[in-house]
Design a protein around this motif. Structure first.
Motif, mmCIF file in Angstrom:
data_model
loop_
_atom_site.group_PDB
_atom_site.id
_atom_site.type_symbol
_atom_site.label_atom_id
_atom_site.label_comp_id
_atom_site.label_asym_id
_atom_site.label_seq_id
_atom_site.Cartn_x
_atom_site.Cartn_y
_atom_site.Cartn_z
ATOM 1 N N PHE A 61 0.826 -1.214 0.000
ATOM 2 C CA PHE A 61 0.000 0.000 0.000
ATOM 3 C C PHE A 61 0.858 1.261 0.000
ATOM 4 N N GLY A 62 1.959 1.230 0.734
ATOM 5 C CA GLY A 62 2.942 2.320 0.690
ATOM 6 C C GLY A 62 2.380 3.697 0.970
ATOM 7 N N THR A 63 2.569 4.604 0.022
ATOM 8 C CA THR A 63 2.153 5.999 0.186
ATOM 9 C C THR A 63 0.657 6.199 -0.046
ATOM 10 N N GLY A 64 -0.017 5.186 -0.576
ATOM 11 C CA GLY A 64 -1.440 5.312 -0.861
ATOM 12 C C GLY A 64 -1.743 5.919 -2.222
ATOM 13 N N LEU A 65 -0.719 6.173 -3.046
ATOM 14 C CA LEU A 65 -0.945 6.829 -4.337
ATOM 15 C C LEU A 65 -1.868 6.008 -5.236
ATOM 16 N N ASN A 66 -1.633 4.703 -5.335
ATOM 17 C CA ASN A 66 -2.490 3.880 -6.197
ATOM 18 C C ASN A 66 -3.939 3.911 -5.705
ATOM 19 N N PHE A 67 -4.099 3.931 -4.394
ATOM 20 C CA PHE A 67 -5.447 3.970 -3.842
ATOM 21 C C PHE A 67 -6.152 5.280 -4.158
ATOM 22 N N ILE A 68 -5.507 6.409 -3.898
ATOM 23 C CA ILE A 68 -6.220 7.678 -4.081
ATOM 24 C C ILE A 68 -6.580 7.907 -5.544
ATOM 25 N N LEU A 69 -5.729 7.459 -6.472
ATOM 26 C CA LEU A 69 -6.059 7.582 -7.891
ATOM 27 C C LEU A 69 -7.206 6.651 -8.256
ATOM 28 N N SER A 70 -7.210 5.449 -7.684
ATOM 29 C CA SER A 70 -8.304 4.501 -7.923
ATOM 30 C C SER A 70 -9.615 5.056 -7.376
ATOM 31 N N LYS A 71 -9.568 5.582 -6.167
ATOM 32 C CA LYS A 71 -10.761 6.146 -5.530
ATOM 33 C C LYS A 71 -11.317 7.296 -6.359
ATOM 34 N N ALA A 72 -10.444 8.198 -6.785
ATOM 35 C CA ALA A 72 -10.892 9.359 -7.553
ATOM 36 C C ALA A 72 -11.536 8.931 -8.863
ATOM 37 N N HIS A 73 -10.924 7.960 -9.548
ATOM 38 C CA HIS A 73 -11.483 7.491 -10.819
ATOM 39 C C HIS A 73 -12.841 6.845 -10.611
ATOM 40 N N CYS A 74 -12.949 5.978 -9.616
ATOM 41 C CA CYS A 74 -14.203 5.260 -9.386
ATOM 42 C C CYS A 74 -15.326 6.206 -8.969
ATOM 43 N N GLU A 75 -15.015 7.204 -8.160
ATOM 44 C CA GLU A 75 -16.055 8.126 -7.742
ATOM 45 C C GLU A 75 -16.496 9.021 -8.898
ATOM 46 N N GLN A 77 -16.661 8.033 -11.914
ATOM 47 C CA GLN A 77 -17.495 7.159 -12.745
ATOM 48 C C GLN A 77 -18.680 6.575 -11.977
ATOM 49 N N GLN A 78 -18.809 6.940 -10.698
ATOM 50 C CA GLN A 78 -19.849 6.369 -9.819
ATOM 51 C C GLN A 78 -19.767 4.840 -9.812
ATOM 52 N N GLN A 79 -18.539 4.377 -9.679
ATOM 53 C CA GLN A 79 -18.219 2.953 -9.681
ATOM 54 C C GLN A 79 -17.884 2.523 -8.253
ATOM 55 N N PRO A 80 -18.706 1.705 -7.598
ATOM 56 C CA PRO A 80 -18.391 1.280 -6.228
ATOM 57 C C PRO A 80 -17.046 0.543 -6.162
ATOM 58 N N LEU A 81 -16.266 0.868 -5.146
ATOM 59 C CA LEU A 81 -14.916 0.325 -4.990
ATOM 60 C C LEU A 81 -14.711 -0.183 -3.572
ATOM 61 N N ASN A 82 -14.316 -1.444 -3.468
ATOM 62 C CA ASN A 82 -13.932 -2.042 -2.185
ATOM 63 C C ASN A 82 -12.432 -2.316 -2.251
ATOM 64 N N TYR A 83 -11.652 -1.609 -1.464
ATOM 65 C CA TYR A 83 -10.191 -1.623 -1.599
ATOM 66 C C TYR A 83 -9.549 -2.164 -0.323
ATOM 67 N N VAL A 84 -8.672 -3.142 -0.499
ATOM 68 C CA VAL A 84 -7.914 -3.705 0.620
ATOM 69 C C VAL A 84 -6.428 -3.595 0.296
ATOM 70 N N GLY A 85 -5.687 -2.956 1.172
ATOM 71 C CA GLY A 85 -4.235 -2.870 1.012
ATOM 72 C C GLY A 85 -3.535 -3.767 2.015
ATOM 73 N N ILE A 86 -2.350 -4.224 1.643
ATOM 74 C CA ILE A 86 -1.487 -4.974 2.554
ATOM 75 C C ILE A 86 -0.213 -4.168 2.737
ATOM 76 N N GLU A 87 0.129 -3.869 3.966
ATOM 77 C CA GLU A 87 1.321 -3.068 4.227
ATOM 78 C C GLU A 87 1.947 -3.485 5.557
ATOM 79 N N ALA A 88 3.126 -4.091 5.472
ATOM 80 C CA ALA A 88 3.814 -4.557 6.678
ATOM 81 C C ALA A 88 4.376 -3.400 7.497
ATOM 82 N N PHE A 89 4.724 -2.294 6.822
ATOM 83 C CA PHE A 89 5.336 -1.148 7.512
ATOM 84 C C PHE A 89 4.598 0.128 7.116
ATOM 85 N N PRO A 90 3.419 0.358 7.704
ATOM 86 C CA PRO A 90 2.622 1.531 7.326
ATOM 87 C C PRO A 90 3.364 2.836 7.585
#
Length: 222
Positions: A61-75, A77-90
């Motif tokens: 998950f790291g810095t969260g960049l992939n998530f925030i871009l995914s969230k912005a795109h889905c919202e 497009q009004q596309q529901p998104l369920n996102y799970v990240g794995i991060e050993a060292f948040p």
């Protein structure tokens, strides 16, 4: 220690001194994330799911960049998104807040992320009517869930700096969380990765890589 570093496209990344590598491409953090994970991954998987809610699992998950871009795109497009990240060292929220990634998404989207980030490390959070987020504070080896995902972002540090993240066994473990028809995307493409994915019943596609990298990989679980 993580050092804030500007990349070639003007966006920032972090240099992890312990690992000896940047979190994102030095050729452009933003353009790599958009190219690999949004264009080749998210948009492709959304097309396969024909407007249904999409579930994403991210390794690293790291810095969260992939998530925030995914969230912005889905919202958008009004596309529901369920996102799970794995991060050993948040990363600390203060570090994430210094990246400047708020410049690339709507202010409300960034605020929803940062206000729920620390809670998401403990339990699933509903950030908006379209998006939920949970971040498993664990290693991929120890991660387990009954959930099956439509899309897997494999964004671990490179095999050169973190070879233990690219073993056949760990790739198989990650792919076990994909649904049939689920999509795997990564910036990396090596002979061993292709063989590991094929052994998991994945159909391999080689795609043009982000700037600075000739190719990337996408695979579909058959």
């Amino acid at each position: 220690m993580n050092i804030l570093t500007k990349t070639a496209d003007g966006s920032n990344t972090l240099f992890n001194e312990t690992i000896g590598e940047h979190y994102h491409s030095a050729h452009g953090a933003l353009q790599e994330s958009r190219h690999v994970f949004i264009e080749a991954g998210l948009k492709f998987a959304v097309g396969l799911n024909q407007g249904q809610a999409i579930s994403v699992l991210e390794v690293g998950f790291g810095t969260g960049l992939n998530f925030i871009l995914s969230k912005a795109h889905c919202e958008e497009q009004q596309q529901p998104l369920n996102y799970v990240g794995i991060e050993a060292f948040p990363l600390p929220l203060a570090t994430i807040s210094q990246t400047g990634y708020n410049d690339y998404v709507p202010a409300t989207s960034w605020q929803e992320f940062t206000s729920h980030y620390e809670q998401a490390l403990q339990s699933k959070q509903q950030l908006s009517s379209f998006c939920s987020l949970s971040i498993a504070h664990t290693t991929l080896t120890d991660f387990n869930t009954n959930q099956q995902f439509d899309l897997l972002y494999y964004d671990a540090f490179s095999v050169r700096h973190q070879p233990e993240m690219w073993t056949n066994e760990l790739i198989a473990h990650a792919c076990s969380f994909l649904k049939l028809g689920g999509v795997f995307v990564s910036y990396a493409i090596t002979g061993n990765l292709k063989r590991a994915l094929k052994a998991c019943g994945m159909r391999i596609e080689k795609l043009p890589g982000a700037p600075g990298k000739r190719e990337m990989i996408r695979a579909i679980k058959e």
